[in-house]
Enzyme design. Structure first.
Site, mmCIF file in Angstrom:
data_model
loop_
_atom_site.group_PDB
_atom_site.id
_atom_site.type_symbol
_atom_site.label_atom_id
_atom_site.label_comp_id
_atom_site.label_asym_id
_atom_site.label_seq_id
_atom_site.Cartn_x
_atom_site.Cartn_y
_atom_site.Cartn_z
ATOM 1 N N ASP A 175 7.965 13.230 -3.247
ATOM 2 C CA ASP A 175 6.419 13.170 -2.625
ATOM 3 C C ASP A 175 6.684 12.381 -1.508
ATOM 4 O O ASP A 175 5.525 12.482 -0.697
ATOM 5 C CB ASP A 175 6.144 11.068 -3.553
ATOM 6 C CG ASP A 175 5.270 11.655 -5.064
ATOM 7 O OD1 ASP A 175 5.240 12.890 -6.107
ATOM 8 O OD2 ASP A 175 5.203 10.466 -5.485
ATOM 9 N N ASP A 222 5.158 -2.263 -3.355
ATOM 10 C CA ASP A 222 6.000 -2.009 -2.473
ATOM 11 C C ASP A 222 5.208 -1.905 -0.949
ATOM 12 O O ASP A 222 5.363 -1.840 0.237
ATOM 13 C CB ASP A 222 6.525 -0.937 -2.845
ATOM 14 C CG ASP A 222 7.647 -0.910 -3.666
ATOM 15 O OD1 ASP A 222 8.322 -1.617 -4.418
ATOM 16 O OD2 ASP A 222 8.475 0.436 -3.345
ATOM 17 N N SER A 259 9.811 2.588 -13.634
ATOM 18 C CA SER A 259 7.997 3.012 -12.313
ATOM 19 C C SER A 259 7.425 3.699 -13.043
ATOM 20 O O SER A 259 7.569 4.469 -14.102
ATOM 21 C CB SER A 259 8.743 3.358 -11.240
ATOM 22 O OG SER A 259 9.096 4.658 -11.632
ATOM 23 N N ARG A 268 -0.498 14.774 -4.885
ATOM 24 C CA ARG A 268 0.103 13.957 -3.717
ATOM 25 C C ARG A 268 -0.989 14.763 -2.803
ATOM 26 O O ARG A 268 -1.851 14.097 -1.166
ATOM 27 C CB ARG A 268 0.995 14.381 -3.584
ATOM 28 C CG ARG A 268 2.338 13.406 -4.922
ATOM 29 C CD ARG A 268 0.967 11.755 -4.024
ATOM 30 N NE ARG A 268 2.349 11.084 -5.379
ATOM 31 C CZ ARG A 268 1.699 10.147 -5.856
ATOM 32 N NH1 ARG A 268 0.131 10.281 -6.213
ATOM 33 N NH2 ARG A 268 2.213 9.548 -6.459
#
Length: 445
Positions: A154, A46, A210, A125
């Site tokens: 996120d 990605d 994922s 994050r």
């Protein structure tokens, strides 16, 4: 035949010939760039496609890769980003900062979202985004970019941190831009784009879900896991062993806390000791993983409004949660702890939703930190077959009075006083049920 020149260059550099023309074209392209963007880069499909796509849009791209404890070939990721056209690549090891500045406050809080999730991704994050912003400021970049989807948490966590730390920063979120997500509606389109632009694609079959990993945990979602009825398939878990096949002998650990933070772990079996924050956390990950500790499978409420299914492994975090909970209950006043539990609930919600750098979250961290001044002592526990068992605890700041609580010694306590205590507390209950009896009788008439 006269060479065709772009209108912007007509009448310039003709005497210099082709080499100068090419130089001018290069200078013109530089003049027309949309500016530098610092991309939160993972090395995966990605963000590799996003890197190339950003360059197509006219941006100079600097790749930023945070080492936050994930298993990654960082040098290979650096070479890949440069080969794809990144102007620079920053790889920063922020593992120590992650433990000391993000995980430890969560341990002090006993942070738990919706009673089960230990916030591994949510804590990582803001740590990553802080590094992203620092590189952008260092490089004079006006933009940052990330590869978070438009449906998840996120995107919020990254961007709230970026805007809090650098209010003028501009965020590019390709998965929220129609020109990007309409061009790449599925993984097949991304793979085709990658092949067309020479982006290396995985040669091994992709797992049908994922994953996102850091030092604290690994999460699994999407794909076949989107059906909440489906059991996690064999081979999904990577940080922990199956408890059924884990060792038949427990590891007994002693964990020492100061101000609610673990400062030392000792294995009673082999005497192994770890004292620095990072080494201690990595060691607990190893021990907990060996015994299958830290697995959960939950459906949670995302901040954006939908429910999602997630499977998590948080080995060291699970041990520390139970150990800290025990030493805190041993050393903290009952009424202070009730208030602190309410603060921890709000803290967990704020962290999950991405408000780490909000004034209210900073205030809560200060309050929780103040509550931990007396949380000092050692907890002895057993790690075995997927569970953490508390065996004992000791502390110089304990509020536990063995003589006072003993059934064999009266101590500084008069049992007869309990009669008045019970009478006073029962008064409210008597009055409530007296009224309820009247109401019931009246209704029956």
């Amino acid at each position: 035949m006269a060479e065709s020149w772009p209108p912007v260059l007509q009448g310039t550099c003709r005497v210099q010939g082709r080499l100068c023309w090419e130089s001018c074209v290069e200078q013109s392209a530089m003049a027309q760039t949309k500016g530098t963007v610092v991309l939160a880069y993972s090395g995966g499909l990605d963000t590799s496609c996003i890197l190339v796509w950003l360059k197509e849009q006219g941006h100079d791209v600097i790749a930023y890769l945070a080492n936050i404890g994930q298993k990654e070939d960082f040098e290979a990721a650096r070479k890949k980003a440069l080969a794809l056209g990144a102007k620079k690549v920053y790889i920063e090891d922020v593992s120590k900062e992650f433990v000391e500045q993000f995980i430890w406050p969560a341990v002090q809080a006993n942070a738990l979202y919706e009673d089960r999730y230990l916030l591994g991704t949510a804590l990582a994050r803001p740590c990553i985004a802080r590094g992203l912003v620092e590189v952008a400021q260092r490089e004079g970049a006006q933009h940052v970019a990330h590869g978070a989807t438009g449906k998840g948490n996120d995107q919020v966590r990254f961007e709230l941190t970026c805007y809090a730390l650098c209010p003028k920063i501009k965020v590019i979120a390709p998965w929220r831009m129609p020109e990007f997500y309409q061009r790449f509606p599925g993984r097949r389109e991304l793979m085709d784009y990658a092949k067309k632009h020479g982006i290396p694609v995985p040669v091994t079959p992709q797992t049908p879900w994922s994953m996102d990993e850091n030092l604290m945990h690994i999460s699994y979602e999407a794909g076949i896991l989107e059906n909440p009825k489906n059991q996690a398939p064999p081979g999904l878990y990577t940080k922990t062993r199956d408890p059924a096949t884990s060792p038949d002998t427990p590891d007994v650990l002693e964990i020492t806390f100061e101000r609610g933070v673990p400062v030392k772990v000792t294995n009673a079996g082999d005497g192994a000791t770890r004292c620095t924050a990072l080494e201690l956390f990595v060691y607990l990950n190893d021990i907990a993983g060996k015994h299958g500790v830290g697995r959960i499978d939950i459906v949670e409420n995302r901040f954006v409004g939908m429910k999602s299914r997630g499977i998590y492994e948080t080995p060291a975090g699970t041990i520390l949660y139970h150990a800290h909970l025990d030493i805190e209950a041993f050393t903290m006043d009952r009424e202070v702890r009730k208030i602190k539990q309410g603060l921890a609930l709000k803290f967990s919600e704020l962290v999950y939703n991405g408000f780490w750098h909000s004034p209210e979250c900073e205030f809560l961290r200060e309050c929780i930190g103040r509550s931990q001044e007396a949380v000092l002592g050692t907890v002895r526990l057993s790690v075995f077959k997927g569970q953490v068992y508390i065996l004992g605890r000791e502390s110089p700041r304990s509020l536990y009075n063995e003589e006072l609580v003993s059934m064999n010694v009266q101590g500084d306590y008069e049992p007869a006083d309990a009669t008045g205590f019970i009478n006073i507390n029962s008064l409210r209950l008597k009055e409530y049920h007296r009224l309820q009896s009247k109401v019931t009788v009246k209704q029956d008439e």
